[in-house]
Write an enzyme that holds these catalytic residues in place. Structure first.
Site, mmCIF file in Angstrom:
data_model
loop_
_atom_site.group_PDB
_atom_site.id
_atom_site.type_symbol
_atom_site.label_atom_id
_atom_site.label_comp_id
_atom_site.label_asym_id
_atom_site.label_seq_id
_atom_site.Cartn_x
_atom_site.Cartn_y
_atom_site.Cartn_z
ATOM 1 N N SER A 172 0.874 -1.124 0.264
ATOM 2 C CA SER A 172 0.048 0.045 0.318
ATOM 3 C C SER A 172 0.849 1.038 0.311
ATOM 4 O O SER A 172 0.751 2.553 -0.331
ATOM 5 C CB SER A 172 -0.913 0.205 1.186
ATOM 6 O OG SER A 172 -0.451 -0.032 2.044
ATOM 7 N N LYS B 174 0.561 4.363 6.905
ATOM 8 C CA LYS B 174 0.403 5.966 5.245
ATOM 9 C C LYS B 174 0.896 7.137 5.914
ATOM 10 O O LYS B 174 1.722 7.286 6.289
ATOM 11 C CB LYS B 174 -1.151 6.109 5.772
ATOM 12 C CG LYS B 174 -2.368 4.526 5.755
ATOM 13 C CD LYS B 174 -2.282 3.603 4.606
ATOM 14 C CE LYS B 174 -2.897 1.934 4.451
ATOM 15 N NZ LYS B 174 -2.842 1.503 3.819
#
Length: 279
Positions: free
Chosen positions: A43, A104
């Site tokens: 990701s 993230k």
């Protein structure tokens, strides 16, 4: 005999105390200073790959319940010596509901309006600067692409017949000047989002693999973050890659541990570069 038994009991007691002190010291370092972190997905590609090991610092943003390693602390509001992350920082956080660790990048700050239109990021109504970069070639190995990655669809082969990923890269320059390379795979469900206003004391987080990241754009039911996350859920800042493995290592063969190391990954700085002109 009684003296020997007493001495043995004291020795065992000292050993137990020493073990407890060592465990508390390790927990304190993990919770307050820094801890290792393993990347289990794609990701955050292209900067992070499945199989990377990182050093995550705990002190840059102050401390909260999420700072405590192994999710031992009860959830509570408040942060000691809190400082908001800078836009572009890569952060480790506890998922607000599942308490699973995520990693993230900080995109939106409190009070800002975040929107995606056809894959273009808008912050407070203004599109971020985007520049298409040359295709990035990455060798395929056991860890890349990851097991649940959307990137399997673009595996191809180089001139020698070796499997590689040919990644389409778009470089974004965020407000404040942080530059990041993102993967742009074409139309996807997450290419359109918002407008969404980031609540007070919250952060809007996204993965650099924009089309393969369960982040603030994605619902909790789809394993995403379900919107901006509370600042208190941030555990630390990703600093540097310590080492990276391709997945070929087996635990019973120490020689395979060294053979599995990816060259050129150790020492990679994870702080974003900045475009001085954009600041």
């Amino acid at each position: 005999m009684a003296k020997k038994a007493k001495k043995a009991d004291e020795s065992w007691g000292k050993l137990v105390r020493d073990i407890i002190v060592i465990l508390l010291l390790v927990l304190g370092i993990h919770s307050c200073v820094a801890k290792p972190f393993y990347i289990p997905s794609d990701s955050m590609m292209p900067i992070l790959r499945n199989g990377d090991r990182l050093i995550v610092s705990k002190y840059p943003y102050g401390w909260s319940y999420a700072s405590v390693s192994f999710h031992l602390a009860p959830k509570m509001e408040g942060r000691l010596f809190g400082h908001l992350p800078a836009r572009g920082d890569i952060v480790v956080l506890e998922h607000p509901e599942t308490r699973v660790d995520y990693i993230k990048r900080v995109i939106g700050l409190p009070g800002e309006t975040i929107e995606m239109r056809a894959g273009v990021l808008f912050i407070d109504g203004r599109p971020v600067k985007r520049e298409v970069q040359p295709m990035l070639s990455i060798p395929v190995d056991r860890n890349t692409p990851g097991p649940d990655s959307s990137l399997h669809a673009i595996v191809t082969r180089d001139g020698a017949g070796n499997p590689i990923l040919e990644l389409p890269i778009v470089r974004e320059t965020l407000p404040g000047g942080a530059t990041i390379d993102t993967i742009e795979m074409g139309p996807r469900q997450t290419d359109d989002f918002g407008p969404y206003v980031v609540p007070d004391d919250h952060l809007f987080l996204m993965g650099d693999n924009r089309d393969g990241s369960a982040d603030s754009r994605v619902s909790v039911a789809q394993k995403g973050l379900g919107g901006a996350v509370p600042f208190d859920a941030i555990a630390g800042r990703a600093e540097i890659i310590s080492f990276s493995t391709n997945g070929d290592a087996v635990w019973y063969n120490p020689l395979s541990w060294f053979a599995a190391l990816r060259s050129g990954r150790a020492g990679t700085n994870l702080r974003p570069e900045h475009d001085v002109e954009a600041q």
